[in-house]
Write an enzyme that holds these catalytic residues in place. Structure first.
Site, PDB file in Angstrom:
ATOM      1  N   ASP A   1     -46.726  31.175  24.759  1.00 41.52           N
ATOM      2  CA  ASP A   1     -46.216  30.511  25.757  1.00 41.52           C
ATOM      3  C   ASP A   1     -44.860  30.427  26.187  1.00 41.52           C
ATOM      4  O   ASP A   1     -44.194  31.116  25.040  1.00 41.52           O
ATOM      5  CB  ASP A   1     -46.823  28.866  25.766  1.00 41.52           C
ATOM      6  CG  ASP A   1     -46.348  28.130  24.727  1.00 41.52           C
ATOM      7  OD1 ASP A   1     -45.406  28.643  23.844  1.00 41.52           O
ATOM      8  OD2 ASP A   1     -46.315  26.941  24.745  1.00 41.52           O
TER       9      ASP A   1
ATOM     10  N   LYS B   1     -53.090  34.663  27.766  1.00 41.30           N
ATOM     11  CA  LYS B   1     -52.761  33.516  27.049  1.00 41.30           C
ATOM     12  C   LYS B   1     -53.739  32.563  26.998  1.00 41.30           C
ATOM     13  O   LYS B   1     -54.286  31.935  26.142  1.00 41.30           O
ATOM     14  CB  LYS B   1     -51.514  32.974  27.790  1.00 41.30           C
ATOM     15  CG  LYS B   1     -50.984  31.660  27.087  1.00 41.30           C
ATOM     16  CD  LYS B   1     -49.869  30.986  27.905  1.00 41.30           C
ATOM     17  CE  LYS B   1     -50.479  29.468  28.291  1.00 41.30           C
ATOM     18  NZ  LYS B   1     -49.515  29.162  29.020  1.00 41.30           N
TER      19      LYS B   1
END
Ligand code: SF4
Length: 234
Positions: free
Chosen positions: A164, A145
């Site tokens: 997320d 991420k």
């Protein structure tokens, strides 16, 4: 005889239920319409973290774990004034760094990640942030991420989609995937959106999650996607 306990009915949940999936054949058109509507609604959606270069975005993204972007933006001016580059951060005293970033939470492990990441940048990359996914994801404190955030927003490279908590929740509610794991969600999203929109779609979903599709109280009545959304409460 003991009195019977009154049976109280639980109030009906107003949270969207786990979604029905959109049929595979309809997914491409569904995601294209979602993208078009979100682009129209949030034309300026962008990374909310403040940064001036890849190093600053990398630090800010590490700090943003379990913390709001707003809080991170309050801390990073002090952090970057004290440690303007990887060489300075690599030599940081943990106690001093901990005090600066304390309010972002998990400050001890974030301190370890920041110093370890900076030392790795100095040792392996001449103090520079690499612009490829493979060397990024092996840096301390950096997962897929964070690497995707840095590549997309600091280097303008589309290597993946940032997943997320907002992106994961909205992907499920909007019927794009039923999967729960971030890496699997990313894999499911990649073929649904054109590569040049991979960075943007994250910002759009995050913005919509913040403004309308709240985790606890989604405002389906005000949602521009309600007629398309299999989880809509209206
Ligand atoms: S209709 Fe909109 S607010 Fe409601 S669950 Fe779907 S995306 Fe979220």
């Amino acid at each position: 005889m003991a009195a019977r306990k009154a049976v109280t009915k639980k109030p009906a949940s107003r949270k969207p239920r786990p979604t029905k999936s959109i049929p595979k054949a309809a997914l491409a058109a569904h995601s294209a319409t979602l993208l078009a509507r979100l682009l129209e609604r949030y034309p300026d959606a962008h990374c909310a973290l403040h940064f001036r270069n890849p190093f600053e975005l990398l630090c800010a993204t590490i700090l943003s774990a379990q913390c709001t972007d707003k809080r991170v933006n309050m801390v990073t001016p002090v952090l970057f004034a004290r440690y303007p580059d990887a060489a300075a951060l690599a030599d940081a005293q943990p106690e001093e760094l901990e005090e600066i970033i304390r309010s972002t939470g998990f400050f001890r492990s974030k301190t370890k990640s920041l110093i370890g990441m900076a030392q790795a940048l100095v040792e392996r990359h001449g103090g520079q942030v690499p612009d490829d996914i493979e060397p990024l994801v092996v840096l301390p404190g950096v997962g897929r991420k964070t690497a995707n955030v840095v590549l997309g927003d600091a280097f303008d490279r589309r290597e993946g989609i940032v997943v997320d908590t907002h992106v994961a929740r909205l992907s499920n509610r909007l019927g794009l995937t039923k999967l729960g794991d971030a890496v699997k969600i990313e894999r499911a999203l990649l073929p649904l959106f054109p590569r040049e929109q991979w960075t943007k779609i994250s910002h759009l979903l995050i913005e919509h999650g913040r403004q309308v599709c709240d985790a606890r109280k989604p405002r389906c009545g005000d949602c521009i996607l309600a007629d398309l959304c299999p989880s809509s409460l209206v």
